[in-house]
Scaffold this motif. Structure first.
Motif, mmCIF file in Angstrom:
data_model
loop_
_atom_site.group_PDB
_atom_site.id
_atom_site.type_symbol
_atom_site.label_atom_id
_atom_site.label_comp_id
_atom_site.label_asym_id
_atom_site.label_seq_id
_atom_site.Cartn_x
_atom_site.Cartn_y
_atom_site.Cartn_z
ATOM 1 N N ILE A 223 -55.494 2.619 18.835
ATOM 2 C CA ILE A 223 -54.458 3.824 18.571
ATOM 3 C C ILE A 223 -53.107 3.399 18.866
ATOM 4 O O ILE A 223 -52.411 3.756 17.659
ATOM 5 C CB ILE A 223 -54.722 4.859 19.683
ATOM 6 C CG1 ILE A 223 -56.199 5.571 19.697
ATOM 7 C CG2 ILE A 223 -53.719 6.130 19.637
ATOM 8 C CD1 ILE A 223 -56.429 6.552 20.822
ATOM 9 N N PHE B 160 -65.095 6.872 20.255
ATOM 10 C CA PHE B 160 -64.006 6.707 21.070
ATOM 11 C C PHE B 160 -63.163 5.661 20.444
ATOM 12 O O PHE B 160 -63.803 4.605 20.189
ATOM 13 C CB PHE B 160 -64.371 6.292 22.669
ATOM 14 C CG PHE B 160 -63.403 6.307 23.316
ATOM 15 C CD1 PHE B 160 -62.301 6.903 23.971
ATOM 16 C CD2 PHE B 160 -62.957 4.807 23.933
ATOM 17 C CE1 PHE B 160 -61.467 6.419 24.572
ATOM 18 C CE2 PHE B 160 -62.098 4.320 24.513
ATOM 19 C CZ PHE B 160 -61.162 5.176 25.064
ATOM 20 N N ARG B 161 -61.822 5.793 20.418
ATOM 21 C CA ARG B 161 -60.850 4.817 19.717
ATOM 22 C C ARG B 161 -60.418 4.163 21.371
ATOM 23 O O ARG B 161 -59.721 4.875 21.899
ATOM 24 C CB ARG B 161 -59.832 5.291 19.190
ATOM 25 C CG ARG B 161 -60.474 5.658 17.647
ATOM 26 C CD ARG B 161 -59.407 5.878 16.761
ATOM 27 N NE ARG B 161 -58.320 6.871 17.120
ATOM 28 C CZ ARG B 161 -57.233 7.028 16.625
ATOM 29 N NH1 ARG B 161 -56.725 6.342 15.503
ATOM 30 N NH2 ARG B 161 -56.420 8.139 16.884
ATOM 31 N N TYR C 81 -63.432 6.919 12.349
ATOM 32 C CA TYR C 81 -63.264 7.455 13.747
ATOM 33 C C TYR C 81 -63.438 8.944 14.024
ATOM 34 O O TYR C 81 -64.223 9.423 15.059
ATOM 35 C CB TYR C 81 -62.235 6.994 14.317
ATOM 36 C CG TYR C 81 -62.637 5.222 14.786
ATOM 37 C CD1 TYR C 81 -63.338 4.795 15.695
ATOM 38 C CD2 TYR C 81 -61.683 4.384 14.114
ATOM 39 C CE1 TYR C 81 -63.335 3.480 16.011
ATOM 40 C CE2 TYR C 81 -61.876 3.124 14.345
ATOM 41 C CZ TYR C 81 -62.751 2.535 15.315
ATOM 42 O OH TYR C 81 -62.914 1.534 15.402
ATOM 43 N N GLU D 200 -50.418 9.891 15.606
ATOM 44 C CA GLU D 200 -50.878 8.567 16.353
ATOM 45 C C GLU D 200 -50.221 8.443 17.723
ATOM 46 O O GLU D 200 -50.650 8.175 18.533
ATOM 47 C CB GLU D 200 -50.918 7.487 15.516
ATOM 48 C CG GLU D 200 -51.890 7.430 14.434
ATOM 49 C CD GLU D 200 -53.322 7.675 14.888
ATOM 50 O OE1 GLU D 200 -53.705 7.720 15.856
ATOM 51 O OE2 GLU D 200 -54.371 7.549 14.099
ATOM 52 N N VAL E 180 -57.548 2.424 23.441
ATOM 53 C CA VAL E 180 -56.012 2.832 23.306
ATOM 54 C C VAL E 180 -55.239 1.772 22.647
ATOM 55 O O VAL E 180 -54.129 2.286 22.045
ATOM 56 C CB VAL E 180 -55.435 2.491 25.034
ATOM 57 C CG1 VAL E 180 -54.179 2.638 25.119
ATOM 58 C CG2 VAL E 180 -56.184 3.844 25.700
ATOM 59 N N ASN F 290 -51.653 10.916 19.856
ATOM 60 C CA ASN F 290 -52.765 10.429 20.234
ATOM 61 C C ASN F 290 -52.776 9.263 21.327
ATOM 62 O O ASN F 290 -53.465 9.426 22.245
ATOM 63 C CB ASN F 290 -53.676 9.848 19.222
ATOM 64 C CG ASN F 290 -54.230 11.064 18.339
ATOM 65 O OD1 ASN F 290 -54.520 12.275 18.809
ATOM 66 N ND2 ASN F 290 -54.446 10.673 17.122
ATOM 67 N N TRP F 291 -51.991 8.398 21.221
ATOM 68 C CA TRP F 291 -51.583 7.343 22.127
ATOM 69 C C TRP F 291 -51.147 7.634 23.557
ATOM 70 O O TRP F 291 -51.689 7.336 24.510
ATOM 71 C CB TRP F 291 -50.651 6.338 21.641
ATOM 72 C CG TRP F 291 -50.319 5.024 22.409
ATOM 73 C CD1 TRP F 291 -51.192 4.222 22.968
ATOM 74 C CD2 TRP F 291 -49.343 4.810 23.197
ATOM 75 N NE1 TRP F 291 -50.436 3.269 23.843
ATOM 76 C CE2 TRP F 291 -49.314 3.783 23.803
ATOM 77 C CE3 TRP F 291 -47.983 5.664 23.190
ATOM 78 C CZ2 TRP F 291 -48.190 3.544 24.757
ATOM 79 C CZ3 TRP F 291 -46.825 5.135 23.826
ATOM 80 C CH2 TRP F 291 -47.010 3.930 24.622
ATOM 81 N N ARG F 292 -50.241 8.810 23.469
ATOM 82 C CA ARG F 292 -49.672 9.261 24.725
ATOM 83 C C ARG F 292 -50.534 10.159 25.836
ATOM 84 O O ARG F 292 -50.696 9.924 26.810
ATOM 85 C CB ARG F 292 -48.335 10.203 24.559
ATOM 86 C CG ARG F 292 -47.185 9.204 23.999
ATOM 87 C CD ARG F 292 -45.892 10.053 24.195
ATOM 88 N NE ARG F 292 -45.620 10.349 25.654
ATOM 89 C CZ ARG F 292 -44.808 11.379 25.858
ATOM 90 N NH1 ARG F 292 -44.050 12.014 24.833
ATOM 91 N NH2 ARG F 292 -44.598 11.607 27.063
ATOM 92 N N ASN F 293 -51.770 10.551 24.794
ATOM 93 C CA ASN F 293 -52.586 11.417 25.440
ATOM 94 C C ASN F 293 -53.831 10.490 26.150
ATOM 95 O O ASN F 293 -54.483 11.181 26.735
ATOM 96 C CB ASN F 293 -53.343 12.442 24.592
ATOM 97 C CG ASN F 293 -52.457 13.513 24.085
ATOM 98 O OD1 ASN F 293 -51.321 13.938 24.981
ATOM 99 N ND2 ASN F 293 -52.243 14.356 23.191
ATOM 100 N N SER F 294 -53.981 9.495 25.461
ATOM 101 C CA SER F 294 -54.915 8.478 25.857
ATOM 102 C C SER F 294 -54.610 7.494 27.036
ATOM 103 O O SER F 294 -55.443 7.204 27.577
ATOM 104 C CB SER F 294 -55.407 7.734 24.792
ATOM 105 O OG SER F 294 -54.476 6.715 24.275
ATOM 106 N N VAL F 295 -53.356 7.296 27.118
ATOM 107 C CA VAL F 295 -52.802 6.666 28.183
ATOM 108 C C VAL F 295 -52.941 7.107 29.438
ATOM 109 O O VAL F 295 -52.705 8.407 29.938
ATOM 110 C CB VAL F 295 -51.336 6.207 27.942
ATOM 111 C CG1 VAL F 295 -50.702 5.353 29.101
ATOM 112 C CG2 VAL F 295 -51.116 5.413 26.768
#
Length: 195
Positions: A103, A97-98, A91, A187, A100, A190-195
């Motif tokens: 991630i 783009f992954r 990726y 990760e 959510v 990454n997850w917190r920034n993508s939510v």
């Protein structure tokens, strides 16, 4: 573009460390913490004492399955390092783009593997400390006993082992845990920034 190369280097380094430490742990335990054709594990040795029938010889109980457990957890860590490493690098390289959920799934896998690697490191550390404590209680250094070898009655053969290799396997099991924890932290961020 340079930030993409930094991410490739960071993630590639972490996944490479995960794989390398799991391989070293597996090989060190498989080769130097077990002996004889039946693969007797010399972690968690108990009742190290003089053989009353043969003075000068020592007996002990070695009934632990810790070596098999550590080897199994190392193999899982190797497999996950390859799979998760390939997926995360795919990726990043493709700059795709992954989702959510993906991630989040990778973060959960990394957290679970961190806990398994922690368990592996704790079992290995306590195991070698228990064994060396038994030898010290009888007045011997651990390295002397390891280098002198372990005798198996079925084969009448002595199997010398390297305490240094076992200790290296223990240290790398902790490094494996830390590398999985670092990846899990990335990760989760990454997850917190993508939510």
């Amino acid at each position: 573009m340079s930030s993409n190369w930094l991410r490739i280097g960071l993630y590639g380094g972490i996944h490479g460390l995960q794989l390398l430490t799991a391989i070293i742990t597996l090989a060190g335990i498989a080769d130097q913490a077990r002996y004889g054709p039946s693969g007797i594990c010399i972690l968690y040795i108990q009742d190290y004492k003089v053989d009353q029938a043969n003075p000068g010889y020592y007996l002990f109980n070695a009934n632990s399955s810790a070596c098999s457990g550590i080897m199994g957890l190392s193999a899982i860590s190797m497999l996950l390092a390859l799979i998760v490493g390939a997926a995360s690098l795919y990726y990043i390289v493709r700059a795709e783009f992954r989702a959510v959920r993906l991630i989040f799934g990778m973060a959960v896998v990394a957290i679970v593997e961190t806990l398994l690697a922690f368990l592996m490191a704790v079992v290995a550390t306590i195991g070698i400390n228990t064994t060396c404590g038994q030898f010290a209680g009888a007045g011997f250094s651990c390295s002397t006993i390891f280098s002198g070898g372990f005798f198996e009655q079925e084969t009448s053969k002595t199997y010398p082992k390297s305490l240094g290799v076992v200790n290296m396997a223990v240290v790398t099991s902790w490094l494996c845990c830390l590398s999985w924890a670092a990846y899990a932290a990335l990760e989760v961020l990454n997850w917190r920034n993508s939510v």
